[in-house]
Motif scaffolding. Structure first.
Motif, PDB file in Angstrom:
ATOM      1  N   VAL A 194       0.867  -1.181   0.000  1.00 20.38           N
ATOM      2  CA  VAL A 194       0.000   0.000   0.000  1.00 20.38           C
ATOM      3  C   VAL A 194       0.899   1.225   0.000  1.00 20.38           C
ATOM      4  O   VAL A 194       1.700   1.423   0.925  1.00 20.38           O
ATOM      5  N   TYR A 195       0.774   2.018  -1.030  1.00 23.05           N
ATOM      6  CA  TYR A 195       1.594   3.212  -1.149  1.00 23.05           C
ATOM      7  C   TYR A 195       0.993   4.319  -0.294  1.00 23.05           C
ATOM      8  O   TYR A 195      -0.186   4.638  -0.407  1.00 23.05           O
ATOM      9  N   LYS A 196       1.808   4.892   0.579  1.00 20.81           N
ATOM     10  CA  LYS A 196       1.380   6.021   1.397  1.00 20.81           C
ATOM     11  C   LYS A 196       2.381   7.147   1.227  1.00 20.81           C
ATOM     12  O   LYS A 196       3.593   6.919   1.218  1.00 20.81           O
TER      13      LYS A 196
END
Length: 112
Positions: free
Chosen positions: A99-101
């Motif tokens: 999950v890209y944050k």
């Protein structure tokens, strides 16, 4: 230090009596069970299709395919065993989704 003798592991030992190389009584029982199930399916197939050639070819493919897939090689693994290993491996693997944050935001400030 004394010289140690290397460990000798013999290969190709047969622990059970085999009908032919890689095919023992256990595989014979499995083949008989598959042959009986294929015979019932073959009888239904012949009832609907009414073609003797199709029924004979189906039965030959079922029996020969079963023997080929159950025969073990030199490492004592058959095709059915390998498929079982792949299925076990697939269900044991955990999935971690990435999950890209956005870690740092710039609020009107320029970092140099």
């Amino acid at each position: 230090m004394a010289r140690e003798k290397p460990l000798y592991i013999p290969q190709g030992l047969k622990l059970r009596t085999e009908i032919f190389n890689g095919f023992s009584k256990e595989e014979l029982i499995k083949t008989i069970i598959v042959t009986l199930i294929a015979g019932v399916i073959d009888a239904l197939l012949f009832f609907f299709v009414k073609n003797t050639v199709v029924a004979i070819v189906f039965m030959l493919v079922a029996v020969s395919g079963t023997v080929i897939m159950l025969t073990k090689d030199n490492s004592n693994i058959s095709v059915v065993d390998q498929i079982g290993f792949l299925i076990k491996y697939r269900f044991r693997q955990k999935k971690y989704r990435y999950v890209y944050k956005l870690e740092r935001r710039r609020y009107g400030r320029q970092d140099k």
